[in-house]
Design an enzyme around this catalytic site. Structure first.
Site, PDB file in Angstrom:
ATOM      1  N   SER A  25      22.711  11.110 -15.226  1.00  0.00           N
ATOM      2  CA  SER A  25      21.931  10.143 -16.002  1.00  0.00           C
ATOM      3  C   SER A  25      22.694   9.780 -17.283  1.00  0.00           C
ATOM      4  CB  SER A  25      20.589  10.778 -16.377  1.00  0.00           C
ATOM      5  OG  SER A  25      20.819  11.901 -17.221  1.00  0.00           O
ATOM      6  N   ASP A  33      29.114  17.015 -29.597  1.00  0.00           N
ATOM      7  CA  ASP A  33      30.492  16.720 -30.022  1.00  0.00           C
ATOM      8  C   ASP A  33      30.694  16.708 -31.544  1.00  0.00           C
ATOM      9  OD1 ASP A  33      31.549  16.624 -27.486  1.00  0.00           O
ATOM     10  OD2 ASP A  33      31.515  14.446 -27.325  1.00  0.00           O
ATOM     11  N   GLU A  84      16.375  20.136 -13.373  1.00  0.00           N
ATOM     12  CA  GLU A  84      17.223  21.328 -13.364  1.00  0.00           C
ATOM     13  C   GLU A  84      16.343  22.574 -13.428  1.00  0.00           C
ATOM     14  OE1 GLU A  84      19.896  20.980 -16.668  1.00  0.00           O
ATOM     15  OE2 GLU A  84      21.008  19.345 -15.727  1.00  0.00           O
ATOM     16  N   ASP A  99      27.042  20.314 -14.562  1.00  0.00           N
ATOM     17  CA  ASP A  99      26.137  20.796 -15.587  1.00  0.00           C
ATOM     18  C   ASP A  99      26.980  21.402 -16.692  1.00  0.00           C
ATOM     19  OD1 ASP A  99      23.239  21.172 -16.144  1.00  0.00           O
ATOM     20  OD2 ASP A  99      23.948  23.206 -16.503  1.00  0.00           O
TER      21      ASP A  99
HETATM   22  P1  ITT Z   1      22.938  14.885 -16.390  1.00  0.00           P
HETATM   23  O1  ITT Z   1      22.306  16.262 -16.197  1.00  0.00           O
HETATM   24  O2  ITT Z   1      22.083  13.767 -15.878  1.00  0.00           O
HETATM   25  O3  ITT Z   1      24.335  14.818 -15.882  1.00  0.00           O
HETATM   26  P2  ITT Z   1      22.687  15.561 -19.236  1.00  0.00           P
HETATM   27  O4  ITT Z   1      23.027  14.808 -20.480  1.00  0.00           O
HETATM   28  O5  ITT Z   1      21.281  16.084 -19.102  1.00  0.00           O
HETATM   29  O6  ITT Z   1      23.068  14.626 -17.998  1.00  0.00           O
HETATM   30  P3  ITT Z   1      23.706  18.309 -19.164  1.00  0.00           P
HETATM   31  O7  ITT Z   1      22.393  18.873 -18.747  1.00  0.00           O
HETATM   32  O8  ITT Z   1      24.917  18.777 -18.429  1.00  0.00           O
HETATM   33  O9  ITT Z   1      23.736  16.717 -19.054  1.00  0.00           O
HETATM   34  O10 ITT Z   1      23.979  18.521 -20.705  1.00  0.00           O
HETATM   35  C1  ITT Z   1      23.257  19.437 -21.487  1.00  0.00           C
HETATM   36  C2  ITT Z   1      23.329  19.027 -22.924  1.00  0.00           C
HETATM   37  O11 ITT Z   1      24.648  19.263 -23.403  1.00  0.00           O
HETATM   38  C3  ITT Z   1      23.007  17.558 -23.181  1.00  0.00           C
HETATM   39  O12 ITT Z   1      22.193  17.485 -24.333  1.00  0.00           O
HETATM   40  C4  ITT Z   1      24.349  16.913 -23.460  1.00  0.00           C
HETATM   41  O13 ITT Z   1      24.245  15.888 -24.413  1.00  0.00           O
HETATM   42  C5  ITT Z   1      25.181  18.087 -23.987  1.00  0.00           C
HETATM   43  N1  ITT Z   1      26.564  17.934 -23.562  1.00  0.00           N
HETATM   44  C6  ITT Z   1      27.026  17.918 -22.279  1.00  0.00           C
HETATM   45  N2  ITT Z   1      28.354  17.712 -22.266  1.00  0.00           N
HETATM   46  C7  ITT Z   1      28.749  17.593 -23.555  1.00  0.00           C
HETATM   47  C8  ITT Z   1      29.983  17.344 -24.192  1.00  0.00           C
HETATM   48  O14 ITT Z   1      31.110  17.150 -23.495  1.00  0.00           O
HETATM   49  N3  ITT Z   1      30.012  17.266 -25.512  1.00  0.00           N
HETATM   50  C9  ITT Z   1      28.889  17.447 -26.248  1.00  0.00           C
HETATM   51  N4  ITT Z   1      27.690  17.665 -25.733  1.00  0.00           N
HETATM   52  C10 ITT Z   1      27.599  17.740 -24.391  1.00  0.00           C
END
Ligand code: ITT
Length: 185
Positions: A7, A141, A35, A64
């Site tokens: 998403s 980030d 999840e 994830d």
């Molecule tokens: P999908 O599950 O739909 O892929 P999501 O944004 O919910 O999208 P995650 O559950 O993997 O993705 O991410 C968990 C949290 O960590 C979410 O709030 C993201 O914004 C953050 N996050 C994931 N990857 C990151 C990155 O490379 N840098 C900074 N924050 C990150």
């Protein structure tokens, strides 16, 4: 053609850059999926992938990612999404007063080839900055400084972030696997 299910458009942009650099096509299936709550990113990623097997056309993958802060015993870890939406970066900074700021990002990619699920991981160690800095990227980030750098991931552009990130490590392993096994024809 391989499909990424997420998403999150920032994830898609970062991963598409890597596919582009390797001359590979990537399709985006924009979908929000549920999840499970579990202790580790591997099981959460695997379970989400398994539930998509009858929903998305193979081959596809999703990933994830979690932020694990050592002095908080790995929090927010599997709760990273919820904590980002609720406490946010200002809340994390308030929780961490003083030293003991080391942390890591873990990404687990789960790839379904139509037959079985394979996992590829990437870890980026670093620390939580004293304040939020930078305009690029997303999520945590602005408060994460990778080991060996002075900049937060947000102060880096997408190319620099992709040269060292948790996500790019996991995706490089996926791309190598796809190339080695001739899965992209
Ligand atoms: P999908 O599950 O739909 O892929 P999501 O944004 O919910 O999208 P995650 O559950 O993997 O993705 O991410 C968990 C949290 O960590 C979410 O709030 C993201 O914004 C953050 N996050 C994931 N990857 C990151 C990155 O490379 N840098 C900074 N924050 C990150």
């Amino acid at each position: 053609m391989v499909t990424l299910v997420t998403s999150n458009k920032h994830k898609f942009q970062e991963i598409r850059e890597m596919f582009d650099h390797n001359g590979l096509n990537l399709e985006w299936h924009e979908l929000t999926y549920e999840e499970i709550q579990a202790d580790d990113t591997y099981s959460i990623s695997y379970d989400s992938c398994r539930k998509l097997v009858n929903v998305v056309k193979a081959p596809f993958f999703m990933e994830d990612t979690g932020l694990y802060i050592d002095s908080l015993k790995g929090f927010p870890g599997p709760y990273s999404s919820y904590v980002s939406r609720t406490l946010g970066n200002p809340g994390i900074l308030r929780l961490l007063n003083g030293p003991g700021r080391s942390a890591k990002f873990v990404t687990v990619v789960s790839y379904y080839d139509g037959n079985s699920i394979l996992q590829f991981d990437g870890v980026l160690r670093g620390h939580i900055s004293a304040e939020s800095r930078g305009e690029n990227g997303f999520g945590y980030d602005p408060i994460f400084v990778p080991e060996g750098s002075d900049m937060t991931l947000s102060e880096m552009g997408i190319d620099l972030k992709n040269s060292l990130s948790h996500r790019s490590m996991a995706i490089s392993k996926l791309i190598s696997y796809l190339k080695r096994n001739d899965k992209l024809k």
